[in-house]
Design a protein around this motif. Structure first.
Motif, PDB file in Angstrom:
ATOM      1  N   PHE A  25      -5.638  54.547  53.960  1.00 54.41           N
ATOM      2  CA  PHE A  25      -5.534  55.035  55.406  1.00 54.41           C
ATOM      3  C   PHE A  25      -5.879  56.430  55.567  1.00 54.41           C
ATOM      4  CE2 PHE A  25      -2.013  51.798  55.233  1.00 54.41           C
ATOM      5  CZ  PHE A  25      -2.457  51.035  56.227  1.00 54.41           C
ATOM      6  N   ALA A  26      -6.311  57.246  54.360  1.00 52.95           N
ATOM      7  CA  ALA A  26      -6.718  58.547  54.514  1.00 52.95           C
ATOM      8  C   ALA A  26      -7.887  58.798  55.206  1.00 52.95           C
ATOM      9  CB  ALA A  26      -6.711  58.947  53.022  1.00 52.95           C
ATOM     10  N   ASP A  27      -8.025  59.839  55.613  1.00 53.59           N
ATOM     11  CA  ASP A  27      -9.449  60.147  56.308  1.00 53.59           C
ATOM     12  C   ASP A  27     -10.555  60.074  55.535  1.00 53.59           C
ATOM     13  OD1 ASP A  27      -8.150  60.405  58.921  1.00 53.59           O
ATOM     14  OD2 ASP A  27      -8.081  62.785  58.575  1.00 53.59           O
ATOM     15  N   ASP A  28     -10.507  60.497  54.023  1.00 54.58           N
ATOM     16  CA  ASP A  28     -11.447  60.204  53.224  1.00 54.58           C
ATOM     17  C   ASP A  28     -10.819  60.099  51.947  1.00 54.58           C
ATOM     18  OD1 ASP A  28     -13.840  60.549  51.638  1.00 54.58           O
ATOM     19  OD2 ASP A  28     -14.255  62.588  52.299  1.00 54.58           O
ATOM     20  N   PRO A  29     -10.621  58.543  51.511  1.00 51.26           N
ATOM     21  CA  PRO A  29     -10.066  57.972  50.333  1.00 51.26           C
ATOM     22  C   PRO A  29     -10.779  58.567  49.162  1.00 51.26           C
ATOM     23  CG  PRO A  29     -10.440  56.373  51.922  1.00 51.26           C
ATOM     24  CD  PRO A  29     -11.113  57.532  52.676  1.00 51.26           C
ATOM     25  N   ALA A  30     -12.120  58.726  49.255  1.00 48.42           N
ATOM     26  CA  ALA A  30     -12.765  58.937  48.040  1.00 48.42           C
ATOM     27  C   ALA A  30     -12.633  60.117  47.580  1.00 48.42           C
ATOM     28  CB  ALA A  30     -14.361  58.774  48.176  1.00 48.42           C
ATOM     29  N   LYS A  31     -12.228  61.371  48.487  1.00 45.55           N
ATOM     30  CA  LYS A  31     -12.019  62.661  48.189  1.00 45.55           C
ATOM     31  C   LYS A  31     -10.380  62.742  47.634  1.00 45.55           C
ATOM     32  CE  LYS A  31     -15.424  65.267  50.309  1.00 45.55           C
ATOM     33  NZ  LYS A  31     -15.544  66.461  51.510  1.00 45.55           N
ATOM     34  N   THR A  32      -9.836  62.010  48.177  1.00 44.93           N
ATOM     35  CA  THR A  32      -8.238  62.030  48.101  1.00 44.93           C
ATOM     36  C   THR A  32      -7.629  61.402  46.824  1.00 44.93           C
ATOM     37  OG1 THR A  32      -8.246  61.941  50.465  1.00 44.93           O
ATOM     38  CG2 THR A  32      -6.123  61.598  49.364  1.00 44.93           C
ATOM     39  N   THR A  33      -8.584  60.293  46.308  1.00 47.18           N
ATOM     40  CA  THR A  33      -7.899  59.637  45.158  1.00 47.18           C
ATOM     41  C   THR A  33      -7.667  60.660  43.851  1.00 47.18           C
ATOM     42  OG1 THR A  33      -8.198  57.496  43.899  1.00 47.18           O
ATOM     43  CG2 THR A  33     -10.025  58.785  44.320  1.00 47.18           C
ATOM     44  N   CYS A  34      -6.981  60.066  42.902  1.00 49.09           N
ATOM     45  CA  CYS A  34      -6.523  60.711  41.822  1.00 49.09           C
ATOM     46  C   CYS A  34      -7.236  60.016  40.636  1.00 49.09           C
ATOM     47  CB  CYS A  34      -5.431  61.028  41.584  1.00 49.09           C
ATOM     48  SG  CYS A  34      -4.441  62.291  42.796  1.00 49.09           S
ATOM     49  N   LEU A  35      -7.909  59.037  40.931  1.00 51.50           N
ATOM     50  CA  LEU A  35      -8.438  58.308  39.840  1.00 51.50           C
ATOM     51  C   LEU A  35      -9.497  59.050  38.977  1.00 51.50           C
ATOM     52  CD1 LEU A  35      -9.848  54.822  41.708  1.00 51.50           C
ATOM     53  CD2 LEU A  35      -7.931  55.078  40.044  1.00 51.50           C
ATOM     54  N   PRO A  36      -9.932  60.312  39.199  1.00 47.03           N
ATOM     55  CA  PRO A  36     -10.653  60.830  38.185  1.00 47.03           C
ATOM     56  C   PRO A  36      -9.702  61.455  37.003  1.00 47.03           C
ATOM     57  CG  PRO A  36     -11.758  61.326  40.353  1.00 47.03           C
ATOM     58  CD  PRO A  36     -10.368  60.696  40.572  1.00 47.03           C
ATOM     59  N   LEU A  37      -8.488  61.553  37.615  1.00 52.27           N
ATOM     60  CA  LEU A  37      -7.601  62.109  36.496  1.00 52.27           C
ATOM     61  C   LEU A  37      -7.496  61.049  35.407  1.00 52.27           C
ATOM     62  CD1 LEU A  37      -4.997  63.741  38.649  1.00 52.27           C
ATOM     63  CD2 LEU A  37      -6.937  65.123  37.489  1.00 52.27           C
ATOM     64  N   VAL A  38      -7.625  59.762  35.531  1.00 49.59           N
ATOM     65  CA  VAL A  38      -7.374  58.711  34.574  1.00 49.59           C
ATOM     66  C   VAL A  38      -8.502  59.107  33.259  1.00 49.59           C
ATOM     67  CG1 VAL A  38      -7.638  56.243  33.958  1.00 49.59           C
ATOM     68  CG2 VAL A  38      -6.461  57.135  36.073  1.00 49.59           C
ATOM     69  N   LYS A  39      -9.564  59.404  33.617  1.00 53.78           N
ATOM     70  CA  LYS A  39     -10.606  59.587  32.417  1.00 53.78           C
ATOM     71  C   LYS A  39     -10.140  60.826  31.775  1.00 53.78           C
ATOM     72  CE  LYS A  39     -14.519  57.042  34.756  1.00 53.78           C
ATOM     73  NZ  LYS A  39     -15.741  57.102  34.936  1.00 53.78           N
TER      74      LYS A  39
END
Length: 189
Positions: A25-39
């Protein structure tokens, strides 16, 4: 403070679970996600659900993205048969229908903006949202909650005194609910 600086302050032997249930639902999910932290960190897992934007709340299915070593540990302690076949089929079908998710998020953004404009016009304090709900405060919130319930609309209450959490619904519901809230606010003045 950034999402990286927060994680860096956590001891390496402490698991960090990040809930991204409302990310779609975020305006920009790609910028909001924390997925890069997993790496970057071996103690971070990002959780997602099919209960919100995918519309599969009753199926009770989601997933986690985490480093392989962490997944191996969690695999050892999870309950057996924790996801039935129906839930798996529903999740796969939902993943394949990204148009539905984008459409649901876009409709939510339109209705959320209508609520924010309405609250601004009414002078109602609220928190800007990037989810499918808005948290707002009015005097005698429990009375408003009850008045809405009597008209068929349920809002979350008792989270904080005089605060309510309103889930964003279809445009027709927004129109009716806003009229009810506006009338109620006039009666309170």
């Amino acid at each position: 403070m950034t999402r990286d600086s927060t994680v860096c302050q956590v001891p390496k032997d402490t698991l960090v679970f990040i809930d991204e249930a409302y990310l779609d639902f975020a305006d920009d999910p790609a910028k909001t996600t924390c997925l890069p932290l997993v790496k970057r960190y071996q103690n971070v897992a990002v959780l997602r659900t099919f209960s919100k934007a995918y519309g599969l709340a009753n199926v009770r299915v989601g997933f986690a993205v985490m480093p392989v070593a962490l997944a191996a540990i969690l695999q050892k302690i999870r309950l057996p048969y924790n996801l039935n076949t129906l839930a798996q089929v529903a999740a796969v079908a939902a993943l394949r229908d990204q148009d539905f998710v984008r459409e649901a998020a876009a409709k939510n953004a339109v209705e959320r903006a209508k609520w924010e404009d309405f609250f601004d016009q009414q002078g109602v304090k609220y928190f800007k949202s990037q989810a499918n709900f808005i948290y707002f405060t009015v005097k005698n919130a429990d009375e408003l909650s009850q008045a809405l319930l009597e008209k068929g609309f349920q809002v979350r209450h008792h989270l904080q005194p005089d605060w309510l959490r309103l889930t964003i619904g279809p445009a027709e519901d927004t129109t009716v609910m806003q009229a009810l809230v506006a009338d109620w606010l006039k009666q309170q003045a």
